[in-house]
Enzyme design. Structure first.
Site, PDB file in Angstrom:
ATOM      1  N   SER A   7       4.587  14.759   6.238  1.00 12.28           N
ATOM      2  CA  SER A   7       5.480  13.599   6.204  1.00 12.28           C
ATOM      3  C   SER A   7       6.741  13.945   5.424  1.00 12.28           C
ATOM      4  O   SER A   7       6.669  14.271   4.233  1.00 12.28           O
ATOM      5  CB  SER A   7       4.773  12.417   5.533  1.00 12.28           C
ATOM      6  N   HIS A  30       5.892  14.298  10.813  1.00 16.03           N
ATOM      7  CA  HIS A  30       5.671  12.856  10.673  1.00 16.03           C
ATOM      8  C   HIS A  30       6.898  12.226  10.014  1.00 16.03           C
ATOM      9  O   HIS A  30       7.299  12.603   8.914  1.00 16.03           O
ATOM     10  CB  HIS A  30       4.417  12.623   9.834  1.00 16.03           C
ATOM     11  N   ASP A  32       8.629   8.769   8.735  1.00 15.53           N
ATOM     12  CA  ASP A  32       8.308   7.407   8.309  1.00 15.53           C
ATOM     13  C   ASP A  32       9.542   6.525   8.319  1.00 15.53           C
ATOM     14  O   ASP A  32      10.446   6.686   7.499  1.00 15.53           O
ATOM     15  CB  ASP A  32       7.705   7.434   6.898  1.00 15.53           C
ATOM     16  N   MET A  34      10.975   2.855   7.684  1.00 17.18           N
ATOM     17  CA  MET A  34      10.626   1.619   6.955  1.00 17.18           C
ATOM     18  C   MET A  34      11.834   0.703   6.899  1.00 17.18           C
ATOM     19  O   MET A  34      12.953   1.161   6.657  1.00 17.18           O
ATOM     20  CB  MET A  34      10.181   1.964   5.532  1.00 17.18           C
ATOM     21  N   HIS A  63       6.527   7.114  12.823  1.00 16.04           N
ATOM     22  CA  HIS A  63       5.690   6.004  12.352  1.00 16.04           C
ATOM     23  C   HIS A  63       6.603   4.829  11.995  1.00 16.04           C
ATOM     24  O   HIS A  63       7.316   4.880  11.000  1.00 16.04           O
ATOM     25  CB  HIS A  63       4.909   6.525  11.131  1.00 16.04           C
ATOM     26  N   MET A  65       7.231   1.554  10.518  1.00 17.23           N
ATOM     27  CA  MET A  65       6.754   0.507   9.614  1.00 17.23           C
ATOM     28  C   MET A  65       7.848  -0.555   9.570  1.00 17.23           C
ATOM     29  O   MET A  65       8.632  -0.644   8.623  1.00 17.23           O
ATOM     30  CB  MET A  65       6.463   1.102   8.236  1.00 17.23           C
ATOM     31  N   MET A 136      -4.227   3.795   8.429  1.00 18.92           N
ATOM     32  CA  MET A 136      -3.640   3.965   7.094  1.00 18.92           C
ATOM     33  C   MET A 136      -4.746   4.001   6.038  1.00 18.92           C
ATOM     34  O   MET A 136      -5.633   3.140   6.039  1.00 18.92           O
ATOM     35  CB  MET A 136      -2.694   2.804   6.765  1.00 18.92           C
ATOM     36  N   ASP A 174      -3.345   8.576   7.598  1.00 20.86           N
ATOM     37  CA  ASP A 174      -2.094   8.653   6.845  1.00 20.86           C
ATOM     38  C   ASP A 174      -2.245   7.965   5.491  1.00 20.86           C
ATOM     39  O   ASP A 174      -2.507   6.769   5.436  1.00 20.86           O
ATOM     40  CB  ASP A 174      -0.997   7.966   7.684  1.00 20.86           C
TER      41      ASP A 174
HETATM   42  C1  DX5 Z   1       3.280   5.793   3.627  1.00 23.10           C
HETATM   43  C2  DX5 Z   1       3.645   6.709   4.747  1.00 23.10           C
HETATM   44  C3  DX5 Z   1       3.030   8.033   4.653  1.00 23.10           C
HETATM   45  C4  DX5 Z   1       3.366   8.810   3.391  1.00 23.10           C
HETATM   46  C5  DX5 Z   1       2.148   9.599   3.021  1.00 23.10           C
HETATM   47  O1  DX5 Z   1       3.594   4.485   3.943  1.00 23.10           O
HETATM   48  O2  DX5 Z   1       3.295   6.173   6.009  1.00 23.10           O
HETATM   49  O3  DX5 Z   1       3.270   8.822   5.807  1.00 23.10           O
HETATM   50  O4  DX5 Z   1       4.447   9.673   3.529  1.00 23.10           O
HETATM   51  O5  DX5 Z   1       2.370  10.203   1.811  1.00 23.10           O
HETATM   52  P1  DX5 Z   1       1.171  10.880   0.981  1.00 23.10           P
HETATM   53  O6  DX5 Z   1       0.605  11.971   1.836  1.00 23.10           O
HETATM   54  O7  DX5 Z   1       1.875  11.393  -0.240  1.00 23.10           O
HETATM   55  O8  DX5 Z   1       0.174   9.800   0.680  1.00 23.10           O
HETATM   56 ZN    ZN Z   2       3.403   7.510   7.788  1.00 23.91          ZN
END
Ligand code: DX5
Ligand code: ZN
Length: 214
Positions: A7, A30, A32, A34, A63, A65, A136, A174
């Site tokens: 990620s 990956h 993210d 948000m 991903h 969010m 998650m 994740d």
């Molecule tokens: C959190 C993200 C993850 C995050 C995971 O909301 O969706 O992808 O980057 O990070 P680690 O591996 O540090 O928990």
């Molecule tokens: Zn993620």
């Protein structure tokens, strides 16, 4: 075969190209996204995905969010995402179905994601058309959080649903995936492991990726 999806949330955004190249031995990248509404954090959007697409051939696992992701499926597909994950909590079921339909029209792979509160059975209306389910194991929003062990049961249940209705579907986990938790999620049925801090926090990144793969 276990796939690793580093990620970039844990990368140095000023040196994003360098940090993407550093994980080229992994399987997926990956990304993210948000929106500051679905989760209490804001990260990156369409223009950044477009720039990432120009600097790597890696499979982009994006991903989302965000609230009402159906509004942005075409834009992220056009930016170069290979797969999009939409959260089942982010809109009404009809709009989730619509988001998946648009993914199909755009030629990107389809995934749904589950927050820890969401039951495995929530994937049932969509399972036959999915390429992946994302479970998650932390509350979405931030990297570096502690793994929620109770989610092993959700992973097992999603694996059972996948085996019954769509065995080709992947199961991604994740949040808090590290050398100590990776064997647990794999044992519960995951085959794609997202890792942010466990990859980017390691002194030797290729070794960390190999160790997570087991
Ligand atoms: C959190 C993200 C993850 C995050 C995971 O909301 O969706 O992808 O980057 O990070 P680690 O591996 O540090 O928990
Ligand atoms: Zn993620």
């Amino acid at each position: 075969m276990i796939k690793i999806a580093p990620s970039i949330l844990s990368a140095d955004f000023v040196n994003l190209e360098r940090d993407i190249k550093a994980v080229s031995s992994a399987d997926y990248l990956h990304v993210d996204v948000m929106d500051g509404a679905f989760v209490p954090n804001i990260t990156i959007g369409v223009p950044v995905v477009k720039s990432i697409r120009k600097c790597t051939d890696m499979f982009l696992d994006v991903h989302l969010m965000m609230e009402k992701p159906v509004r942005y499926i075409e834009a992220f597909a056009g930016a170069g995402a290979d797969m999009l994950s939409v959260h089942l909590e982010a809109d009404h079921p009809t709009r989730i179905a619509e988001a998946l339909r648009i993914m199909g029209d755009c030629g990107v792979k389809k995934a749904v994601a589950l927050r820890p509160i969401t039951k495995a059975e929530a994937v049932l209306p969509y399972i036959e058309e999915l390429d992946m389910v994302l479970v998650m194991t932390v509350e979405p929003g931030f990297g570096g959080q502690a793994f929620i062990e109770d989610q092993l049961d959700t992973i097992r249940r999603v694996r059972a649903i996948i085996e019954k209705y769509n065995p080709a579907c992947e199961l991604e986990v994740d949040g808090g995936v590290a050398p100590n938790t990776a064997p647990l999620v794999v044992g519960a049925g995951a085959n794609v492991l997202v890792a942010g801090s466990a990859v980017y926090g390691a002194a030797d990144i290729p070794a960390a990726i190999a160790a997570l793969r087991g």
